[in-house]
Enzyme design. Structure first.
Site, PDB file in Angstrom:
ATOM      1  N   CYS A  35     -27.778 -26.378  29.864  1.00 25.82           N
ATOM      2  CA  CYS A  35     -28.843 -27.340  29.606  1.00 25.82           C
ATOM      3  C   CYS A  35     -28.340 -28.438  28.661  1.00 25.82           C
ATOM      4  O   CYS A  35     -28.208 -28.218  27.451  1.00 25.82           O
ATOM      5  CB  CYS A  35     -30.047 -26.618  28.997  1.00 25.82           C
ATOM      6  SG  CYS A  35     -31.375 -27.724  28.506  1.00 25.82           S
TER       7      CYS A  35
ATOM      8  N   CYS B  56     -30.878 -29.539  25.993  1.00 23.25           N
ATOM      9  CA  CYS B  56     -31.013 -28.603  24.864  1.00 23.25           C
ATOM     10  C   CYS B  56     -29.810 -28.687  23.921  1.00 23.25           C
ATOM     11  O   CYS B  56     -29.958 -28.607  22.710  1.00 23.25           O
ATOM     12  CB  CYS B  56     -31.103 -27.161  25.357  1.00 23.25           C
ATOM     13  SG  CYS B  56     -32.101 -26.916  26.813  1.00 23.25           S
ATOM     14  N   ASP B  57     -28.616 -28.806  24.469  1.00 16.95           N
ATOM     15  CA  ASP B  57     -27.409 -28.590  23.654  1.00 16.95           C
ATOM     16  C   ASP B  57     -26.501 -29.807  23.481  1.00 16.95           C
ATOM     17  O   ASP B  57     -25.525 -29.739  22.722  1.00 16.95           O
ATOM     18  CB  ASP B  57     -26.580 -27.445  24.269  1.00 16.95           C
ATOM     19  CG  ASP B  57     -27.375 -26.151  24.302  1.00 16.95           C
ATOM     20  OD1 ASP B  57     -28.139 -25.916  23.355  1.00 16.95           O
ATOM     21  OD2 ASP B  57     -27.239 -25.389  25.275  1.00 16.95           O
TER      22      ASP B  57
END
Ligand code: NAP
Length: 313
Positions: free
Chosen positions: A139, A142-143
């Site tokens: 993701c 997200c990261d």
């Protein structure tokens, strides 16, 4: 919901709160069925993990994935959909009302709409599990932030790899997209953007054999599929976007699934069990778009409403 003695039987339970589940919630709520939606772990599903969406009609400038998911939720709740932050762990479709167990309780429902979506596939190579969360990610939204001014590698040649690769260029100094062929599967507009982005470099005809590192990812071992030649690529992050698998394990023994695990539905999104419907990526190997999932969700809601109306005549 209907009360039978002390037992409450829901008219509609929806499993999953991505675009399909929340659209089904909106439509069944507006049909006065007071749907109960078990959200699973991610409200909004994969949309909520997508940075920016440009192909959902009505938002000509695009919209953040998380914001779109919140709007879907608000829209369903406005008409009385009830969201429970819970996950189904067991289902019994052998007779109606259907029985559903979640982490916290047991429920019964006259009809069920399954919108459990899909999860990202893994490469299943050495180092992938070991470095998950330590440089290996599925993701970018997200990261991505963790890789400011660092080098990242991305695997895949579809829309996800291109879109997430482009997103990663906001942070990373360089993004290497590793693809097993010399032709991309992703849409023309994303290909054009990726080819024109100076931070993106493609590594063609190549597969990743191993992820290596210490505390975090440090390099990956590559193999050229044409020549068999092995090489090392130094990288701080490793993002995998190689497609998805439907989240349908729970239904294996109860519903007809195809060989890839997608729930088999007819043209009216009915499964092989009357009263159980499915929508979105749990049953869709073909389109897998926000708009198509939301559309299928609406269709299942209309079908469930018609079925319950007919049965109560
Ligand atoms: P996808 O279209 O199935 O592409 C998966 C990619 O991963 C393919 O390029 C495939 O290579 C590669 N791959 C598969 N298994 C692999 C393996 N074991 N090792 C190395 N490479 C592997 O999946 P996706 O990109 O996640 O997209 C899924 C769906 O969502 C699609 O319908 C897509 O259009 C949609 N989507 C749309 C958008 C958008 O419209 N903006 C954004 C994201 C996703 P091959 O090409 O050689 O098969």
């Amino acid at each position: 919901m209907v009360s039978e003695g002390s037992k409450i039987i829901e008219k509609v339970i929806i499993l999953g709160a991505g675009p399909a589940g929340l659209a089904a919630g909106l439509y069944t709520a507006r049909a006065d069925l007071s749907p109960l939606i078990f959200t699973g772990i991610q409200i909004g599903g994969q949309v909520a993990l997508t940075d920016w969406i440009e192909n959902y009609p009505g938002f000509p400038e695009g919209i953040g994935g998380n914001e779109l998911a919140e709007l879907f939720q608000k829209n369903a709740e406005r008409f009385g959909a009830r969201l429970e932050y819970d996950t189904a762990t067991e289902v019994d479709f052998s007779s109606r009302p259907f029985k559903i167990k979640t982490y916290s309780n047991s429920f019964e429902a006259q009809s069920l709409i399954i919108t459990t979506g899909a999860s990202p596939n893994k490469l299943n190579i050495p180092g992938e599990e070991e470095f998950r969360g330590k440089g290996v990610s599925y993701c970018a939204t997200c990261d991505g932030w963790f890789f400011k001014d660092k080098v990242v590698a991305v695997v895949g040649g579809g829309d996800s790899a291109l879109e997430e690769g482009l997103f990663l260029t906001r942070y990373a100094s360089s993004v290497k997209i590793i693809h097993r062929r010399d032709e991309l599967r992703g849409s023309a507009i994303l290909q054009e953007r990726a080819f024109n982005n100076p931070k993106i470099e493609f590594v063609w005809n190549t597969v990743v054999k191993e992820i290596k590192g210490g505390v975090g990812v440090e390099s990956v071992e590559l193999e050229n599929v044409k020549t068999g030649k092995r090489s090392q690529l130094a990288t701080d992050g490793f993002f995998v976007f190689i497609g998805h698998t439907p989240n349908t394990d729970l239904f294996k023994s109860q519903l007809e699934l195809d060989e890839k695990g997608y729930i088999v539905v007819d043209e009216r999104y009915r499964t092989n069990i009357p009263g159980v419907f499915a929508a979105g990526e749990a049953c869709d190997p073909l389109y897998r778009q926000v708009i198509t999932s939301a559309g299928m969700g609406a269709a299942t809601a209309i079908e469930a409403t018609r079925l319950l109306e007919k049965e109560s005549e």
